[in-house]
Design a protein around this motif. Structure first.
Motif, PDB file in Angstrom:
ATOM      1  N   ASP A 176       4.989   8.504  13.950  1.00 30.29           N
ATOM      2  CA  ASP A 176       4.104   7.356  13.767  1.00 30.29           C
ATOM      3  C   ASP A 176       4.580   6.355  14.812  1.00 30.29           C
ATOM      4  OD1 ASP A 176       2.652   5.205  12.888  1.00 30.29           O
ATOM      5  OD2 ASP A 176       3.436   5.207  10.841  1.00 30.29           O
ATOM      6  N   ARG A 219       0.836  -1.212   0.000  1.00 30.01           N
ATOM      7  CA  ARG A 219       0.000   0.000   0.000  1.00 30.01           C
ATOM      8  C   ARG A 219       0.864   1.252   0.000  1.00 30.01           C
ATOM      9  NH1 ARG A 219      -0.902  -0.980   6.214  1.00 30.01           N
ATOM     10  NH2 ARG A 219       0.550   0.526   7.061  1.00 30.01           N
ATOM     11  N   HIS A 276       5.626  -1.089   4.776  1.00 36.66           N
ATOM     12  CA  HIS A 276       4.826  -2.306   4.973  1.00 36.66           C
ATOM     13  C   HIS A 276       4.693  -3.099   3.666  1.00 36.66           C
ATOM     14  CE1 HIS A 276       3.499  -1.599   9.115  1.00 36.66           C
ATOM     15  NE2 HIS A 276       3.576  -0.314   8.791  1.00 36.66           N
ATOM     16  N   ASP A 320       3.535  -2.589  12.801  1.00 39.70           N
ATOM     17  CA  ASP A 320       2.877  -1.601  13.656  1.00 39.70           C
ATOM     18  C   ASP A 320       2.499  -2.312  14.950  1.00 39.70           C
ATOM     19  OD1 ASP A 320       3.021   0.363  11.722  1.00 39.70           O
ATOM     20  OD2 ASP A 320       1.016  -0.051  10.919  1.00 39.70           O
ATOM     21  N   HIS A 370       4.967   2.475  14.544  1.00 39.68           N
ATOM     22  CA  HIS A 370       5.675   1.960  13.372  1.00 39.68           C
ATOM     23  C   HIS A 370       7.158   1.653  13.630  1.00 39.68           C
ATOM     24  CE1 HIS A 370       6.414   1.625   8.995  1.00 39.68           C
ATOM     25  NE2 HIS A 370       7.561   2.214   9.259  1.00 39.68           N
TER      26      HIS A 370
HETATM   27 ZN   LIG Z   1       3.595   1.262  10.063  1.00 43.01          ZN
END
Ligand SMILES: [Zn+2]
Length: 268
Positions: A253, A185, A196, A203, A256
């Motif tokens: 993030d 993605r 990813h 995550d 992550h």
């Molecule tokens: Zn992530």
């Protein structure tokens, strides 16, 4: 008039001070091209066989241009990074590395898509063909997650998992329910592939995490307020095994982690 010894010494000390207190400019901090190339060789010894004439040489005989020689804006670094650009901002480690990141300090967000595709697969099917399953906190979470075997990422994540499993409950709760690993993605709000996509990222529990986009609708013109709830102890476990943490980014993030050992090599 001859320059006296004390003046000469004073000048040398002055130069030394200037060197030590050089502003944290990107090129000054990031070191020479050669030392940056060596970080890739050390980080991925089974993938690269050497460096020559601005090319990282792959063990399969191919090569990838290291430095395209272009000077890039922040947006261009995000979308058009070469391998050399990946190290333009040194990833900080240690107890002092958890402060609020400076504006646009995002070490690890500059990714050379061509290199990632060569390493981990050029499309979802190729990446998936390299994935394997590893136990996630086998004594506590009893889950299995999918991660790439390329570069031994699966073995590193298994070691992370075993160490996280030993944490006290107050630290372990953040990692018991991972949010996801492999997913082909783009990054939200961009057309760049997320880490990813390559099976190198995980995550941890989104319920305990913070993400800059959740707190800011518009990145332009106003400061993004920094937030984090993830304890340092778990971050350090990931870092010891080659994973960097998105909680050290201005565009944070905090759930992550991604396998980027080139950013964790010693020296500038
Ligand atoms: Zn992530």
């Amino acid at each position: 008039m001859p320059v006296s010894e004390s003046m000469r010494r004073g000048f040398l000390i002055f130069c030394l001070i200037i060197l030590c207190f050089q502003p944290h400019g990107q090129s000054a901090e990031a070191g020479s091209v050669l030392s940056k190339a060596e970080k890739f060789l050390r980080a991925y010894p089974n993938f690269f066989s050497g460096y020559r004439d601005n090319m990282l040489i792959l063990r399969d005989g191919g090569g990838i241009q290291f430095d395209d020689g272009r000077s890039k804006s922040f947006e261009e670094l995000l979308s058009e990074a070469d391998p050399e650009d990946e190290l333009i901002q040194p990833y900080p480690t240690g107890p002092q590395s958890y402060g609020t990141p400076a504006v646009n300090f995002d070490p690890g967000r500059f990714r050379c898509a061509a290199l990632f595709k060569k390493m981990y697969g050029a499309n979802a099917k190729e990446v998936e063909s390299h994935l394997t399953t590893v136990p996630w906190l086998p004594h506590s979470a009893h889950l299995f997650i999918r991660i790439t075997r390329v570069n031994g990422v699966d073995r590193q994540l298994e070691a992370v998992s075993a160490e996280l499993d030993q944490l006290p409950p107050e630290d372990k709760k953040y990692v018991l329910k991972p949010g996801g690993t492999f997913s082909w993605r783009p990054i939200a709000g961009s057309d760049q592939l997320s880490a990813h996509s390559f099976g190198i990222a995980i995550d941890i529990d989104p319920a305990y995490s913070d993400y800059w986009r959740w707190n800011t609708s518009d990145d332009h013109g106003k400061l993004i307020p920094y937030k984090n709830r993830i304890p340092h102890r778990s971050v350090e476990i990931f870092e010891r095994h080659g994973f960097i943490w998105g909680g050290k980014w201005y565009h944070y993030d905090t759930m992550h982690f991604e396998y980027r050992p080139e950013l964790l090599q010693p020296g500038n």
